[in-house]
Design a protein around this motif. Structure first.
Motif, PDB file in Angstrom:
ATOM      1  N   MET A 116      44.978 -60.452 -20.481  1.00  0.00           N
ATOM      2  CA  MET A 116      44.737 -61.757 -21.092  1.00  0.00           C
ATOM      3  C   MET A 116      43.842 -62.614 -20.208  1.00  0.00           C
ATOM      4  N   SER A 117      43.259 -63.640 -20.820  1.00  0.00           N
ATOM      5  CA  SER A 117      42.437 -64.623 -20.122  1.00  0.00           C
ATOM      6  C   SER A 117      42.938 -66.019 -20.463  1.00  0.00           C
ATOM      7  N   SER A 118      43.041 -66.871 -19.460  1.00  0.00           N
ATOM      8  CA  SER A 118      43.404 -68.268 -19.695  1.00  0.00           C
ATOM      9  C   SER A 118      42.880 -69.098 -18.535  1.00  0.00           C
ATOM     10  N   GLY A 150      50.815 -65.914 -16.016  1.00  0.00           N
ATOM     11  CA  GLY A 150      50.804 -64.555 -16.539  1.00  0.00           C
ATOM     12  C   GLY A 150      51.957 -64.184 -17.433  1.00  0.00           C
ATOM     13  N   ALA A 153      51.384 -62.821 -21.130  1.00  0.00           N
ATOM     14  CA  ALA A 153      51.030 -61.402 -21.175  1.00  0.00           C
ATOM     15  C   ALA A 153      52.242 -60.529 -20.894  1.00  0.00           C
ATOM     16  N   THR A 168      46.618 -61.081 -16.110  1.00  0.00           N
ATOM     17  CA  THR A 168      45.946 -62.240 -16.698  1.00  0.00           C
ATOM     18  C   THR A 168      44.800 -62.685 -15.800  1.00  0.00           C
ATOM     19  N   SER A 170      41.973 -65.556 -14.851  1.00  0.00           N
ATOM     20  CA  SER A 170      41.740 -66.995 -14.982  1.00  0.00           C
ATOM     21  C   SER A 170      40.394 -67.314 -14.365  1.00  0.00           C
ATOM     22  N   GLY A 199      43.292 -63.731 -25.044  1.00  0.00           N
ATOM     23  CA  GLY A 199      43.483 -64.909 -24.217  1.00  0.00           C
ATOM     24  C   GLY A 199      44.271 -65.976 -24.944  1.00  0.00           C
TER      25      GLY A 199
END
Length: 426
Positions: A116-118, A150, A153, A168, A170, A199
């Motif tokens: 994931m991306s955040s 994280g 995710a 994750t 960032s 994300g």
């Protein structure tokens, strides 16, 4: 097959898309809004801008979310310990898995990853707790879930039974493309057969708005009369972006695995490249040459050439530097072409606002669907072109087109650029 190097010709394809965005909880909703130019930016209700000294009146808000239709097996006692943001992200992951048609037992769970991306993780929760708006923030052990970037995710991986790499990223607005790049490497290296990559971003809080407002005028839109027109990329009267929120997830699979189980394929992921210019921290290269060179590198890695690109999905934030940087990159890529002959470039920021860590994922999802439907989604709110950006932004509406190769662009604070190449399924 563990540890075996995947053959270069065994492609990586998009087989599933999960979307939890404003008024968008299915792939059909997403395509309808993107292709039809239906802006989901509306009046800002999450906070009162004037009370915080902010001339901000519009945002793309995801309201009245109920996770239960999307996570039917999640126990209520567990859900009570999670935040709204975590539940939205988990729902997008599960929707992507279902859209891909991946059932339990289809793949070895140790060979499925989740990335994931955040850009800011659970900032909205921390803001409520530290401001005193939530007095129960640390009332139970769920605080450990709620406060970690994280955990969305990790909890989604538990729900879906994913046992491979779970992590994750960032990294502001390039994080989405970088997450896809990591997913691509996981599959190509032979470490995974499938990766759920996406994300989550929830920046509609006054502190985030203040950060961008502090960078000067023309960064955040002040539109009040018609929120749907708040974001006007490439337009002469642009004045910046509106905040957006939600979660989007893709299911990427090795092509041979997807074909073997009869999966529908939206598009092929050909290459992903990132670059830190190591230059100005808040603007990108304005000559276009650096971004153009990175796109050349991207396409070379994919065995393709700029002359083959049918479409560019822009970062399109409706800020001056972003808009002209994209135009100049196209000019650098096609020095022998007049502006009217440049490939089409459109932006989806007027639809869902600026979502930072998932902006690249939204671009990838939108571009995959454009390739699948063989049609280019428009740039809305483009009524009076900035003379610097007066070229093809697909302003007439959804355009049927032959789409074999497309490139997505993203830029971020920190002098960073990331690009992604997608192609038609073979």
């Amino acid at each position: 097959m563990s540890g075996e190097l995947v053959k270069p010709y065994d492609g990586v394809v998009v087989t599933g898309i999960g979307t939890m965005l404003p008024n968008t909880t299915t792939v059909g909703d997403f395509w309808n809004n993107i292709s039809g130019g239906h802006s989901q930016v509306g009046p800002l209700t999450r906070f009162e801008g004037a009370a915080h000294g902010l001339p901000v009146h519009a945002a793309a808000e995801l309201n009245d979310f109920d996770h239960r239709p999307y996570l039917p097996e999640l126990r209520a006692s567990h859900a009570a310990k999670y935040t709204r943001e975590i539940l939205i992200a988990m729902s997008a992951v599960e929707q992507a898995r279902r859209d891909a048609g991946l059932a339990t037992g289809d793949l070895d769970p140790r060979r499925v990853s989740l990335i994931m991306s955040s850009s800011r993780g659970p900032f909205a929760w921390w803001q409520q707790v530290l401001s005193g708006a939530r007095e129960d923030g640390f009332a139970d052990k769920g605080a450990m879930f709620r406060g970690l970037p994280g955990c969305a995710a990790s909890l989604a991986a538990i729900y879906t039974g994913t046992q491979g790499l779970v992590t994750t990223v960032s990294n502001a607005c390039v994080g989405g493309h970088q997450a896809i790049g990591l997913a691509l490497n996981e599959i190509r290296s032979g470490a995974a057969d499938a990766v759920l990559v996406g994300g989550h971003e929830f920046p509609i809080v006054p502190e985030v708005a203040k950060c961008y407002h502090a960078t000067g005028s023309g960064v955040m839109s002040t539109e009040q009369e018609d929120p749907r027109r708040a974001v006007r990329p490439y337009n002469r009267d642009r004045e910046g972006f509106a905040l957006g929120e939600g979660s989007v997830v893709l299911c990427l699979e090795r092509e041979s695995t997807a074909r073997a189980r009869g999966a529908r394929v939206y598009a092929e992921v050909l290459s992903a490249k990132s670059l830190n210019e190591a230059a100005h921290a808040t603007t990108m290269d304005l000559t276009g040459k650096v971004t153009g060179a990175l796109v050349h590198e991207l396409l070379e890695d994919a065995g393709r050439h700029p002359e083959e690109v049918d479409y560019y999905c822009g970062h399109g934030t409706a800020t001056y530097y972003n808009d002209i940087a994209e135009t100049r990159a196209l000019r650098a890529l096609y020095p022998s072409r007049d502006d009217g002959e440049l490939p089409p470039l459109s932006s989806n920021k007027p639809i869902y606002g600026h979502t930072f860590g998932i902006a690249g994922i939204i671009n990838a999802a939108a571009t995959s669907l454009m390739i699948h439907h063989q049609a280019i989604a428009p740039t809305i709110n483009f009524t009076d072109p900035d003379p610097e950006c007066d070229h093809d932004h697909v302003v007439e509406g959804l355009r049927p087109a032959r789409l074999d190769l497309a490139v997505s662009l993203s830029f971020a604070f920190g002098s960073q650029t990331a690009v992604l190449a997608l192609g038609a399924a073979r």
